[in-house]
Design a protein around this motif. Structure first.
Motif, short mmCIF file in Angstrom:
data_model
loop_
_atom_site.label_atom_id
_atom_site.label_comp_id
_atom_site.label_asym_id
_atom_site.label_seq_id
_atom_site.Cartn_x
_atom_site.Cartn_y
_atom_site.Cartn_z
N VAL A 13 -10.34 -0.18 -0.65
CA VAL A 13 -10.27 -1.63 -0.48
C VAL A 13 -11.52 -2.13 0.25
CG1 VAL A 13 -8.94 -3.54 0.50
CG2 VAL A 13 -7.75 -1.55 -0.44
N ASN A 14 -11.92 -1.40 1.27
CA ASN A 14 -13.10 -1.80 2.05
C ASN A 14 -14.36 -1.80 1.17
OD1 ASN A 14 -14.49 -2.56 4.38
ND2 ASN A 14 -14.82 -0.45 5.04
N ALA A 15 -14.47 -0.81 0.30
CA ALA A 15 -15.62 -0.75 -0.61
C ALA A 15 -15.66 -1.98 -1.51
CB ALA A 15 -15.56 0.53 -1.45
N LEU A 20 -14.24 8.75 -5.12
CA LEU A 20 -13.59 7.68 -5.87
C LEU A 20 -13.84 6.29 -5.29
CD1 LEU A 20 -10.22 9.39 -6.90
CD2 LEU A 20 -12.35 9.21 -8.19
N PRO A 21 -13.88 6.10 -3.94
CA PRO A 21 -14.24 4.77 -3.43
C PRO A 21 -15.62 4.31 -3.90
CG PRO A 21 -13.21 6.05 -1.69
CD PRO A 21 -13.42 6.98 -2.85
N SER A 77 -3.66 9.12 1.34
CA SER A 77 -3.27 8.53 2.62
C SER A 77 -3.58 7.05 2.63
CB SER A 77 -4.01 9.22 3.77
OG SER A 77 -5.41 8.93 3.68
N LEU A 78 -2.94 6.32 3.57
CA LEU A 78 -3.26 4.92 3.75
C LEU A 78 -4.74 4.73 4.05
CD1 LEU A 78 -0.34 3.37 5.88
CD2 LEU A 78 -1.13 2.59 3.65
N ASP A 79 -5.28 5.62 4.86
CA ASP A 79 -6.69 5.55 5.25
C ASP A 79 -7.59 5.63 4.02
OD1 ASP A 79 -8.25 5.78 8.02
OD2 ASP A 79 -9.34 6.96 6.54
N TRP A 80 -7.23 6.52 3.09
CA TRP A 80 -8.04 6.69 1.87
C TRP A 80 -7.98 5.44 1.01
CZ3 TRP A 80 -6.94 6.50 -3.33
CH2 TRP A 80 -7.94 6.96 -4.20
N MET A 134 0.82 -1.20 0.00
CA MET A 134 0.00 0.00 0.00
C MET A 134 0.86 1.25 0.00
SD MET A 134 -3.02 -1.26 2.63
CE MET A 134 -4.03 0.21 2.49
N ARG A 135 1.90 1.26 0.83
CA ARG A 135 2.81 2.41 0.87
C ARG A 135 3.51 2.60 -0.47
NH1 ARG A 135 4.94 0.62 6.54
NH2 ARG A 135 3.72 1.90 7.95
#
Length: 615
Positions: free
Chosen positions: A246-248, A303-304, A238-241, A223-224
């Motif tokens: 991924v969660n979506a 975008l997600p 960001s990693l969170d974004w 991811m990084r």
């Protein structure tokens, strides 16, 4: 109690590590000097909190892939990393940050101060002691220089002082330990958050990623690495974004807690798919809308939603109609700041609508939230600064409608080549002219006073007034079409500085009409498909004195370890989505990441909702 040198040896041996959920190193040089001075004076510097566990390799940073007991540092990372860096002259294996914060520390035995190496001040001056050399070699290397001073009193004083500093390595630290099979990652993260209540707690995304990394350490690195690829392409996430995308794809849900139900294998597949989807979406908004770098990328949290749509559609848009609908929804959701408030709850709502009713449902739901109709009004362009939502819209219109450079007549959607051809922001009415006429800064920096030109044209126009250079463009150069393509009102009376407000009002009308025409063409699927090349990033060379002062302030703050802020950012009330301010600088995670609360630099308090910002 454990001596400092023993703790540093544990780091060398990779038995003292960091859990993956720890933030990186954020201290600055002032904090490093302060810690060493406190230790030198034998002041209290606090205990350390560690977690003793049989850690899997994926749960830690800096460790090798073997089993066995590990001591994971929970509270005291900044202090111990600093001391390791100063003592060893390098960063520990688990380090993430800027090692310049602790390398090159010197101690003056004459006045007992710590400073970082400055050649003109310290080179060949025996009273300046390299602290790393002292910790590694002891006091012996410094004795000859002190003896050469031929002053027994000073010799005794200096030896006593460097001995006092060297003895820091024998300083005892009290270790609070968390042990027991019942101390799971969830429990320890909760303890960590309680201990660090004064700083920024771990987000739900941090915790979710920590759990996943415990099973598959290469995921975080992937991811990084991918974020680095996007950053090199001009887009910073960001990693969170990325985790939201991924969660979506993996769960179709917005809450990170649902990732608990996802296996490592499924997460990896969803991550690979999400990266492909985001690449496709960035290529789409860049190639179709011209939004080709971070400063003009609108609505990144939309975008997600589109990643979920691609996931449901087999990985790609099924038709040009499908693509146009997505772009229509994306632009409108960005312009109204749909995700500026409660991001997670709004995403959850949109995911459900998308799964049930597709893109048509998203568009209808968005329209209902706006009173039944999606249109851009002239008042929407009554904004100022490049941080407003409608600045990217102006850039988008410039690219997709083939707006022309005012002096050359060349369409600005084409490749710009040569040293002076980068795209730049141009103030149609120059700042200096408007300031001299008594207009306020907010009016001067109105988005309706912006257009985009090549650097060469911008330099040629300089501070000339519109009534002069517009007339020249229209009559001498024959580029009247260039003026119209940039939505310039063609009434010459509006080109006079005394009629500036009327000019803005008329241009806002033209911009709103152009926006609606393009957006309607997307909805009717009649939009022309242009392949827009990536251009040089937009810059503003027309800098005023206050902008120069802000740049200087931020540069000074960065020297003290303050992170680089976002510039010209809309600050939105999370409950109402109302814009509270457009801040000159914004530190969403505090002046140092993980430490403190969000910080806003607002220099026009009369234009901001200060009560709303405070709450």
């Amino acid at each position: 109690m454990t001596q400092l040198q023993a703790l540093l040896s544990q780091i060398d041996n990779e038995t003292m590590l960091l859990p993956e959920f720890q933030r990186g190193y954020v201290w600055n040089r002032d904090q490093v000097r302060g810690l060493l001075r406190s230790l030198y004076l034998d002041y209290p510097v606090g205990s350390l909190l560690v977690w003793e566990t049989e850690a899997m390799a994926g749960e830690v940073r800096g460790g090798v892939s073997i089993g066995g007991n590990r001591t994971l540092l929970l509270d005291g990372q900044q202090r111990l990393t600093t001391l390791y860096g100063v003592a060893r002259g390098k960063a520990p294996q688990f380090f993430e940050g800027d090692e310049k914060a602790f390398l090159g520390l010197y101690f003056n035995v004459e006045d007992e101060v710590f400073e970082f190496f400055a050649p003109l001040k310290m080179k060949d001056v025996p009273t300046w002691i390299n602290v790393t050399l002292l910790f590694q070699k002891g006091i012996q290397p410094f004795i000859p220089a002190f003896q050469a001073m031929n002053n027994n009193e000073l010799f005794a004083t200096y030896i006593a002082r460097i001995s006092q500093l060297y003895n820091v390595m024998m300083r005892d630290f009290h270790l609070e330990k968390i042990v027991g099979a019942d101390k799971t990652t969830d429990v320890v993260v909760d303890i960590f958050n309680r201990v660090n209540s004064g700083g920024t707690k771990l987000s739900k995304g941090d915790l979710a990623l920590a759990k996943i990394s415990a099973q598959s350490p290469e995921i975080r690195n992937q991811m990084r690495s991918q974020m680095g690829v996007w950053s090199n392409g001009g887009f910073n996430f960001s990693l969170d974004w990325l985790l939201r995308n991924v969660n979506a794809v993996a769960t179709g849900r917005a809450q990170f807690a649902h990732l608990d139900e996802v296996s490592t294998k499924d997460f990896q597949e969803s991550l690979d798919s999400s990266i492909k989807f985001v690449d496709s979406l960035l290529n789409l908004v860049s190639g179709r809308l011209g939004l080709d770098h971070d400063r003009v990328l609108m609505g990144r949290f939309a975008l997600p939603v589109l990643s979920l749509h691609l996931s449901k559609s087999g990985g790609s848009f099924q038709s040009k109609s499908d693509q146009d609908k997505a772009l229509y929804w994306y632009i409108h959701s960005s312009l109204i700041g749909r995700y500026a408030g409660s991001t997670e709850s709004t995403l959850a709502q949109d995911y459900e609508v998308l799964k049930r009713d597709g893109l048509d449902g998203l568009i209808q739901n968005l329209a209902r939230s706006r009173g039944g109709k999606l249109t851009v009004s002239p008042s929407d362009f009554r904004v100022n600064t490049m941080g407003s939502r409608f600045y990217p819209m102006l850039y988008l219109l410039t690219r997709v409608t083939q707006a022309k450079d005012l002096l050359t007549g060349i369409p600005l959607h084409t490749h710009l080549l040569g040293k002076l051809s980068s795209l730049q922001v141009h103030h149609i009415f120059p700042k200096q002219v408007l300031q001299a006429a008594g207009y306020e800064r907010g009016e001067i920096n109105a988005v309706a006073n912006f257009c985009f030109l090549t650097q060469e044209s911008n330099l040629k126009i300089t501070n000339r007034q519109p009534e002069e250079y517009f007339a020249e463009i229209k009559s001498k150069l024959g580029y009247e079409s260039a003026l119209k393509s940039q939505w310039i009102p063609m009434n010459p009376d509006l080109w006079k500085v005394e009629n500036y407000r009327e000019f803005l009002a008329e241009r806002r009308e033209l911009l709103a009409a152009a926006s609606n025409e393009f957006l309607d063409s997307l909805l009717s699927h009649e939009a022309t498909v242009l392949e827009l090349p990536k251009l040089s990033q937009v810059v503003d060379i027309d800098i005023d004195d206050r902008q120069t002062e802000i740049d200087s302030l931020i540069k000074d703050l960065e020297q003290y370890g303050v992170v680089t802020p976002a510039r010209d950012v809309e600050i939105v009330d999370p409950r109402t989505n109302e814009i509270l301010a457009v801040a000159e600088a914004y530190w969403p995670q505090g002046l140092q990441p993980g430490l403190g609360q969000p910080v806003i630099l607002e220099l026009d308090p009369e234009e901001a909702d200060l009560d709303g910002l405070a709450s």
